[in-house]
Design a protein around this motif. Structure first.
Motif, PDB file in Angstrom:
ATOM      1  N   PRO A  97       0.825  -1.209   0.000  1.00  0.00           N
ATOM      2  CA  PRO A  97       0.000   0.000   0.000  1.00  0.00           C
ATOM      3  C   PRO A  97       0.851   1.247   0.000  1.00  0.00           C
ATOM      4  O   PRO A  97       1.969   1.261   0.524  1.00  0.00           O
ATOM      5  N   ALA A  98       0.328   2.317  -0.591  1.00  0.00           N
ATOM      6  CA  ALA A  98       0.973   3.624  -0.559  1.00  0.00           C
ATOM      7  C   ALA A  98       0.268   4.499   0.481  1.00  0.00           C
ATOM      8  O   ALA A  98      -0.632   4.058   1.188  1.00  0.00           O
ATOM      9  N   MET A  99       0.667   5.760   0.578  1.00  0.00           N
ATOM     10  CA  MET A  99       0.096   6.651   1.580  1.00  0.00           C
ATOM     11  C   MET A  99      -1.354   7.013   1.266  1.00  0.00           C
ATOM     12  O   MET A  99      -2.199   7.077   2.154  1.00  0.00           O
ATOM     13  N   ASP A 100      -1.651   7.242  -0.007  1.00  0.00           N
ATOM     14  CA  ASP A 100      -2.982   7.705  -0.393  1.00  0.00           C
ATOM     15  C   ASP A 100      -3.972   6.550  -0.469  1.00  0.00           C
ATOM     16  O   ASP A 100      -3.620   5.413  -0.816  1.00  0.00           O
ATOM     17  N   GLN A 101      -5.232   6.841  -0.168  1.00  0.00           N
ATOM     18  CA  GLN A 101      -6.285   5.835  -0.224  1.00  0.00           C
ATOM     19  C   GLN A 101      -6.396   5.253  -1.630  1.00  0.00           C
ATOM     20  O   GLN A 101      -6.393   5.971  -2.626  1.00  0.00           O
ATOM     21  N   GLY A 102      -6.506   3.951  -1.717  1.00  0.00           N
ATOM     22  CA  GLY A 102      -6.722   3.295  -2.991  1.00  0.00           C
ATOM     23  C   GLY A 102      -5.498   3.121  -3.851  1.00  0.00           C
ATOM     24  O   GLY A 102      -5.598   2.583  -4.958  1.00  0.00           O
ATOM     25  N   VAL A 177      19.565 -11.418   0.850  1.00  0.00           N
ATOM     26  CA  VAL A 177      18.352 -11.742   0.095  1.00  0.00           C
ATOM     27  C   VAL A 177      17.160 -11.638   1.037  1.00  0.00           C
ATOM     28  O   VAL A 177      17.021 -12.447   1.951  1.00  0.00           O
ATOM     29  N   PRO A 178      16.300 -10.655   0.850  1.00  0.00           N
ATOM     30  CA  PRO A 178      15.148 -10.500   1.766  1.00  0.00           C
ATOM     31  C   PRO A 178      14.015 -11.449   1.419  1.00  0.00           C
ATOM     32  O   PRO A 178      13.674 -11.636   0.253  1.00  0.00           O
ATOM     33  N   ALA A 179      13.431 -12.059   2.439  1.00  0.00           N
ATOM     34  CA  ALA A 179      12.183 -12.798   2.254  1.00  0.00           C
ATOM     35  C   ALA A 179      11.026 -11.817   2.232  1.00  0.00           C
ATOM     36  O   ALA A 179      10.119 -11.922   1.422  1.00  0.00           O
ATOM     37  N   VAL A 180      11.066 -10.837   3.144  1.00  0.00           N
ATOM     38  CA  VAL A 180      10.030  -9.807   3.242  1.00  0.00           C
ATOM     39  C   VAL A 180      10.693  -8.456   3.447  1.00  0.00           C
ATOM     40  O   VAL A 180      11.665  -8.341   4.198  1.00  0.00           O
ATOM     41  N   LEU A 181      10.173  -7.439   2.785  1.00  0.00           N
ATOM     42  CA  LEU A 181      10.544  -6.052   3.038  1.00  0.00           C
ATOM     43  C   LEU A 181       9.345  -5.377   3.694  1.00  0.00           C
ATOM     44  O   LEU A 181       8.230  -5.423   3.166  1.00  0.00           O
ATOM     45  N   ALA A 182       9.555  -4.764   4.842  1.00  0.00           N
ATOM     46  CA  ALA A 182       8.469  -4.111   5.573  1.00  0.00           C
ATOM     47  C   ALA A 182       8.799  -2.641   5.771  1.00  0.00           C
ATOM     48  O   ALA A 182       9.837  -2.299   6.330  1.00  0.00           O
ATOM     49  N   GLY A 183       7.900  -1.781   5.316  1.00  0.00           N
ATOM     50  CA  GLY A 183       8.070  -0.350   5.486  1.00  0.00           C
ATOM     51  C   GLY A 183       6.741   0.295   5.817  1.00  0.00           C
ATOM     52  O   GLY A 183       5.714  -0.370   5.946  1.00  0.00           O
ATOM     53  N   ASN A 184       6.758   1.623   5.933  1.00  0.00           N
ATOM     54  CA  ASN A 184       5.565   2.392   6.238  1.00  0.00           C
ATOM     55  C   ASN A 184       5.658   3.721   5.507  1.00  0.00           C
ATOM     56  O   ASN A 184       6.716   4.362   5.524  1.00  0.00           O
ATOM     57  N   PRO A 185       4.580   4.158   4.837  1.00  0.00           N
ATOM     58  CA  PRO A 185       4.643   5.397   4.065  1.00  0.00           C
ATOM     59  C   PRO A 185       4.924   6.651   4.887  1.00  0.00           C
ATOM     60  O   PRO A 185       5.190   7.708   4.317  1.00  0.00           O
ATOM     61  N   TYR A 186       4.871   6.547   6.219  1.00  0.00           N
ATOM     62  CA  TYR A 186       5.129   7.703   7.070  1.00  0.00           C
ATOM     63  C   TYR A 186       6.523   7.672   7.685  1.00  0.00           C
ATOM     64  O   TYR A 186       6.826   8.475   8.560  1.00  0.00           O
ATOM     65  N   SER A 187       7.368   6.772   7.236  1.00  0.00           N
ATOM     66  CA  SER A 187       8.698   6.623   7.815  1.00  0.00           C
ATOM     67  C   SER A 187       9.675   6.142   6.753  1.00  0.00           C
ATOM     68  O   SER A 187       9.281   5.547   5.745  1.00  0.00           O
ATOM     69  N   ASP A 188      10.953   6.385   6.969  1.00  0.00           N
ATOM     70  CA  ASP A 188      11.993   5.869   6.081  1.00  0.00           C
ATOM     71  C   ASP A 188      12.695   4.653   6.665  1.00  0.00           C
ATOM     72  O   ASP A 188      13.715   4.207   6.143  1.00  0.00           O
ATOM     73  N   THR A 189      12.153   4.107   7.736  1.00  0.00           N
ATOM     74  CA  THR A 189      12.706   2.874   8.292  1.00  0.00           C
ATOM     75  C   THR A 189      12.137   1.677   7.531  1.00  0.00           C
ATOM     76  O   THR A 189      10.943   1.598   7.291  1.00  0.00           O
ATOM     77  N   VAL A 190      13.025   0.763   7.161  1.00  0.00           N
ATOM     78  CA  VAL A 190      12.641  -0.446   6.449  1.00  0.00           C
ATOM     79  C   VAL A 190      13.272  -1.639   7.151  1.00  0.00           C
ATOM     80  O   VAL A 190      14.436  -1.586   7.557  1.00  0.00           O
ATOM     81  N   LEU A 191      12.517  -2.708   7.281  1.00  0.00           N
ATOM     82  CA  LEU A 191      13.027  -3.955   7.822  1.00  0.00           C
ATOM     83  C   LEU A 191      13.048  -5.001   6.718  1.00  0.00           C
ATOM     84  O   LEU A 191      12.107  -5.083   5.915  1.00  0.00           O
ATOM     85  N   ALA A 192      14.109  -5.784   6.691  1.00  0.00           N
ATOM     86  CA  ALA A 192      14.227  -6.888   5.746  1.00  0.00           C
ATOM     87  C   ALA A 192      14.464  -8.166   6.534  1.00  0.00           C
ATOM     88  O   ALA A 192      15.403  -8.240   7.327  1.00  0.00           O
ATOM     89  N   THR A 193      13.595  -9.154   6.355  1.00  0.00           N
ATOM     90  CA  THR A 193      13.809 -10.433   7.018  1.00  0.00           C
ATOM     91  C   THR A 193      14.671 -11.307   6.123  1.00  0.00           C
ATOM     92  O   THR A 193      14.420 -11.417   4.914  1.00  0.00           O
ATOM     93  N   THR A 194      15.677 -11.929   6.702  1.00  0.00           N
ATOM     94  CA  THR A 194      16.605 -12.753   5.938  1.00  0.00           C
ATOM     95  C   THR A 194      16.931 -14.024   6.706  1.00  0.00           C
ATOM     96  O   THR A 194      16.638 -14.137   7.899  1.00  0.00           O
TER      97      THR A 194
END
Length: 296
Positions: A97-102, A177-194
């Motif tokens: 999802p992005a920041m804007d609805q839809g 090699v990430p299995a999942v990338l997790a972020g949030n449109p209100y932050s620049d923090t990203v988590l990568a599960t490996t």
């Protein structure tokens, strides 16, 4: 503990699952749009109308109560009874999802009879999945891991890449090699599960640091810009109040998990949705306990 094969990003398919059970009321907070109060998951029964499919992504929107499931057969609105298929039947391997609805970004492969290229590259919808536009890297990329941040998009197609606008890309020499990338449109923090542990970026995916003290997490999701949740290979659930800098164990979820989403709660505990091989489970206490989303 190594990750099961279903989470290795270059595999083309995930174990076939049964139709998920879900019906949600309106006004549950979104992982992309903070809100003040979640509504209880509906207890009105199973959502029918969705065939067995490979699950690749899960999104819960707090302002509308909409729950979207990205699958091998396209996008489904699971908050409808019966579940409603939205838009074309593309194999949505990556979904965010992005920041804007839809507004959502996706990647993967075209559905049967589609005129889209064999590798979708990055595609975007602004109408909740009804129609999609091609942004970039068509016939070049199949992003199996994909997320959005305050400053852009982070994606993995065998190479980790970042983009400000979804059209031009920078390559990141991340070394994992990430299995999942997790972020949030209100932050620049990203988590990568490996396989080696959690990698963390605080600059939108440009640079990364592996936290050797963090638990081994298979799935990660942000409930807000600061709150994150993670699920380990054995189902152990973790919570972070500082965007993945530190973690605490909260509980455990059973079953073969395929996708996770989180939203803000009203009592300091995020709500967590976990799609499994048999249905959708929800926790309203930060992962301490889970129940089927249609249970009383």
């Amino acid at each position: 503990m190594p990750f099961p094969p279903i989470l290795r990003p270059r595999l083309a398919a995930i174990t076939t699952v049964a139709a998920l059970m879900l019906a949600l009321s309106a006004c549950t907070p979104s992982s992309s749009t903070p809100a003040s109060a979640p509504a209880s998951p509906s207890t009105s029964g199973a959502a029918a109308g969705m065939p067995s499919a490979h699950i690749h992504g899960l999104s819960v929107n707090g302002e509308t109560g909409r729950v979207l499931l990205a699958t091998h057969e396209g996008l489904y609105d699971m908050s409808k009874k019966p579940a409603v298929k939205i838009g074309p039947a593309n194999d949505l391997m990556g979904f965010a999802p992005a920041m804007d609805q839809g507004v959502f970004y996706a990647s993967g492969h075209p559905g049967q009879g589609s005129s889209l290229p064999g590798l979708l590259g990055l595609i975007k919808t602004s109408d909740g999945g009804k129609t999609w536009e091609q942004l970039s890297r068509q016939n070049e990329s199949d992003f199996h891991a994909l997320t959005t941040t305050k400053s852009g998009i982070v994606a993995f197609d065998g190479t980790l890449r970042t983009s400000i606008d979804g059209k031009t890309w920078k390559t990141v020499d991340a070394g994992f090699v990430p299995a999942v990338l997790a972020g949030n449109p209100y932050s620049d923090t990203v988590l990568a599960t490996t396989q080696e542990g959690v990698q963390r970026s605080s600059d939108g995916g440009a640079t990364w640091v592996r936290d050797k003290s963090a638990p081994l997490i298979q799935f990660a999701a942000f409930a807000s810009a600061r709150e994150a949740v993670g699920i380990a290979p054995d189902g152990t659930v973790y919570y972070s109040a500082d965007a993945g800098a530190t973690w605490k164990q909260t509980g455990k979820v059973t079953g073969e998990i395929h996708a996770v989403a989180a939203t803000e709660g009203t009592d300091g505990n995020p709500w967590i949705w976990a799609a499994s091989a048999t249905g959708l489970m929800v926790s309203t206490d930060g992962g301490t306990t889970f129940r089927p989303s249609d249970a009383d």
